[in-house]
Design an enzyme around this catalytic site. Structure first.
Site, PDB file in Angstrom:
ATOM      1  N   LYS A  26     -11.053 -22.406  23.836  1.00  0.00           N
ATOM      2  CA  LYS A  26     -12.225 -21.528  23.744  1.00  0.00           C
ATOM      3  C   LYS A  26     -13.324 -22.154  22.898  1.00  0.00           C
ATOM      4  CE  LYS A  26     -11.473 -17.152  23.681  1.00  0.00           C
ATOM      5  NZ  LYS A  26     -11.107 -15.759  23.301  1.00  0.00           N
ATOM      6  N   GLY A  69     -17.973 -32.069  19.272  1.00  0.00           N
ATOM      7  CA  GLY A  69     -19.220 -31.454  18.815  1.00  0.00           C
ATOM      8  C   GLY A  69     -20.478 -32.133  19.307  1.00  0.00           C
ATOM      9  N   GLU A  70     -20.433 -33.465  19.498  1.00  0.00           N
ATOM     10  CA  GLU A  70     -21.666 -34.189  19.796  1.00  0.00           C
ATOM     11  C   GLU A  70     -21.706 -34.836  21.170  1.00  0.00           C
ATOM     12  OE1 GLU A  70     -23.427 -35.925  15.815  1.00  0.00           O
ATOM     13  OE2 GLU A  70     -21.251 -36.010  15.749  1.00  0.00           O
TER      14      GLU A  70
END
Length: 756
Positions: A652, A722-723
């Protein structure tokens, strides 16, 4: 082709929690308003601060008129360089002390009359209410001696100098003779790209609540690196680190903008010390633009040479970006070009100009986000020139090893990502002709691009405490910016210790905890996981040692590698003991184990790894756009992203991170740009009223998929999510626009005027 190794450098674990879509542990607190952010803490006698910003780009303040400001009811003090005890200067960067990277700028605020950029804070008003502070700040009059300033990035581009190489982030490279190979190539493209400055617009603008008690400081701050901030403040204010407590349990968005110590933080602490009051300084949105760095603008040249069959013979990627005379972080713009394509000859060069502007800083995938725009757009244009499918061209040039140095890839599943993405996106339905696909009045285009971001692991210390009731407490000064930090580490701990996830509590966001990793470089989860796994092994060894002391223990004579951590204990088949039983037998109410990691170890490991192999997350971005041929309006109508990010801890939160990166990339492609007046250095659109970010109506359903295959050299096989999601996005949009309209847009953002 997938490259895997038998070598495993980190302890891994499997279990019933890692990989599940577990709800965020802090979700209820955030959705009900229970979570308290930096500007939501109250103290007796709390005062409020507001900044007075310079209106010139370079010069000196020759006079300050604060008479009207001081007369405003409720004003406590107006602090300037004339009446404020100075801080100590900012430290210079050193690889031996990574905390020196925390300096947002080198300016010693309120200790100098010098102005280094338009918007620099030159005075601070402290008042009983925020309204009084802001109003009084508007009445402070500054007189200047203005000096010549260099603020025009485009005009300074010819004066750029080569960016210095460093062993962690190399900036230049040569393989063969790329210039000669380009000239001799049967097919070539040679394009110049530009990207504008971008600014951080986190949901929570920067805010600080600072409280001094003698020489002890308590600081509530949205921080991405608590240990660096604490050490920086100790140096600037001349107190021991142990005297400073930084509390940052919730960070309302960061993306790099809260990774350094900026003027607002320093001046809130300075104001609190000067006035003897608890002080809160919450920046306005415009104040963030004036005092917190954003992403550098860039110009880039990408030239590709190929055979008629599409084999790359030359790859040239050069860039010019900017820093400030008072600081700034150079970006690794050519990073992807080092590793993505098997070109026979390569030339990479990054160049810098220094301007009289606010220092730039990290912003989600610094370097790779804008670098992949240029590289992946050029690869797409080469496919058009060759008359070849752009996926086929990429796969034809997919390297088996690192193209520059022949190093191994620890993980490389781009072929699988493109295959899966093409299947779900319906790439085979694409008519390869430009402008051939329509939906009513709309021109329809499809584009692809490769995503790429290096995998990092930062220093992280973790302590695990096992209590007699079977609960486990994880303690580490980690950061929660919305990515689900505590949830992921609770999942990892529960599996590592074999306890229910409800039995795990994670303490984070406090400098009094063991120093955690910074939340940057997509490295926090893997870095903290390494500490959790190492501490859990120590804890289980200590438990086994306790159990062996009891003559009746079924664990006597057993080695740890023979045992399984499950059901709240250690077991060999059906025989074993719960942790509660082991502790009770030893007369203990708890047991602790710690793992410590320092900066020198990080540097040594990074240098060693860089010599041995290449670690990176990657992916395939698929975009469909609709373009109105009469107005030039562009709408992103479909998106599929398939990512090779190693092990996925939480389905998720990983989906959320990857989607968020794609949304941010769509904004970069179509809407976002910071407008800087080249004559004055003034930011012309310092608010969300004029700096446009995507809203719900701009974003389609984003289909995110990942391969969930662990990297054997990373903790738990993690590569970071994250990136990588933002990389390749702007290129995929531009490539889809090229397919829809036949026009290659090389200057971001892709606005109406560039298509008409």
């Amino acid at each position: 082709m997938t490259t895997k190794y038998a070598e495993t450098t980190e302890t891994t674990t499997g279990g019933k929690y890692v990989g599940r879509p577990v709800d965020r542990l802090d979700g209820l607190a955030k959705t009900t308003g229970e979570a308290r952010f930096a500007a939501e803490h109250r103290y007796p006698g709390l005062a409020y601060a507001a900044l007075v910003h310079a209106t010139i780009a370079r010069g000196r303040v020759t006079a300050i008129d604060a008479v009207e400001a001081r007369a405003v009811r409720g004003v406590i003090e107006v602090l300037t360089h004339e009446n404020t005890p100075p801080m100590k200067p900012a430290p210079k960067f050193s690889m031996l002390d990574l905390s020196t990277m925390a300096s947002g700028t080198s300016v010693n605020y309120l200790a100098t009359d010098e102005v280094h950029w338009s918007g620099q804070p030159m005075a601070v008003v402290v008042a009983e209410t925020p309204e009084a502070a802001r109003y009084a700040a508007s009445l402070v009059r500054l007189t200047y001696e203005e000096l010549p300033a260099v603020t025009d990035f485009a005009a300074e581009e010819p004066n750029a100098v080569r960016q210095r190489n460093n062993p962690v982030l190399p900036t230049s490279a040569d393989k063969g003779d790329a210039k000669a190979a380009l000239a001799a190539a049967p097919v070539s493209v040679d394009l110049r790209f530009s990207t504008p400055p971008y600014h951080h617009n986190a949901l929570e603008p920067h805010a600080t609540t600072a409280v001094w008690d003698g020489d002890n400081l308590t600081l509530h701050e949205g921080a991405q690196n608590i240990p660096w901030m604490r050490k920086h403040l100790a140096l600037r204010f001349g107190v021991p680190e142990r005297n400073i407590r930084v509390l940052s349990p919730f960070v309302g968005g960061g993306f790099g903008g809260k990774g350094s110590v900026w003027a607002g933080t320093l001046l809130a602490v300075l104001a609190a010390r000067a006035t003897g009051r608890a002080v809160k300084l919450a920046l306005t949105r415009e104040g963030v633009y004036h005092t917190v760095g954003g992403r550098t603008p860039s110009t880039q040249r990408v030239a590709l040479g190929a055979t008629a069959e599409g084999d790359l013979t030359a790859l040239i990627h050069t860039s010019v970006s900017r820093t400030s005379r008072v600081g700034g972080m150079p970006e690794q713009i050519t990073s992807g070009s080092r590793h993505l394509y098997a070109a026979q000859n390569v030339h990479l060069s990054q160049n810098l100009v220094q301007l009289d502007l606010l220092a730039n800083t990290a912003m989600r995938a610094p370097g790779e986000s804008i670098g992949t725009f240029a590289l992946e757009s050029a690869v797409d244009e080469l496919a058009w020139t060759l008359g070849m499918d752009p996926i086929e061209l990429r796969m034809r040039n997919e390297p088996e090893r690192d193209p520059l140095h022949g190093r191994r890839f620890t993980h490389r599943m781009l072929r699988e990502a493109y295959e899966l993405g093409a299947q779900h996106f319906g790439w085979r339905e694409r008519d390869p002709r430009a402008g051939a696909m329509r939906d009513g009045r709309w021109l329809v285009g499809m584009g692809v691009a490769t995503a790429y971001h290096p995998a990092w692991r930062m220093p992280a210390s973790v302590t695990l405490r096992l209590n007699a009731d079977g609960t486990v407490v994880v303690r580490s000064g980690m950061h929660e910016m919305g990515m689900g930090t505590a949830t992921a580490q609770a999942q990892i701990t529960a599996d590592a210790m074999g306890v229910p996830m409800e039995a795990v509590r994670v303490e984070y966001g406090d400098s009094e905890l063991p120093p955690g990793p910074g939340a940057g470089g997509s490295a926090q989860t893997a870095s903290a996981a390494a500490g959790v796994l190492a501490a859990s092994e120590k804890l289980k060894k200590a438990l086994l040692a306790l159990a062996r002391r009891a003559p009746s223990s079924p664990l006597r004579g057993r080695r740890l590698e023979e045992l399984e951590a499950r059901d709240g204990g250690l077991f060999h088949g059906a025989a074993g003991q719960t942790y509660a039983e082991i502790l009770a037998g030893a007369g203990r109410d708890h047991l602790e184990a710690s793992h410590k990691s320092g900066a020198l170890g990080f540097v040594a490991r990074t240098l060693r790894d860089n010599r041995r192999f290449v670690k990176a997350a990657s992916g395939a971005q698929f975009c469909e756009v609709r373009v109105d041929p009469e107005t030039g309006e562009v709408r992103v109508s479909r998106w599929v992203g398939v990512f090779d990010v190693g092990t996925v801890i939480n389905q998720k939160t990983a989906n959320s991170q990857l989607r968020g990166g794609i949304v941010m990339g769509i904004g970069m492609a179509l809407q976002e740009e910071t407008l800087v007046d080249p004559r004055t250095g003034r930011i012309m659109n310092p608010s969300l009223a004029e700096y446009h970010v995507p809203v719900h109506a701009d974003i389609p359903r984003i289909d995110v998929r990942y391969l969930d295959d662990p990297d054997p050299t990373m903790p738990l096989g993690l590569l970071g999510v994250g990136e990588v999601g933002i990389t390749g996005v702007a290129a995929a949009v531009a490539n889809a626009v090229r397919h829809a309209t036949g026009k290659r847009v090389v200057d971001l953002p892709i606005t109406l005027d560039k298509l008409l």
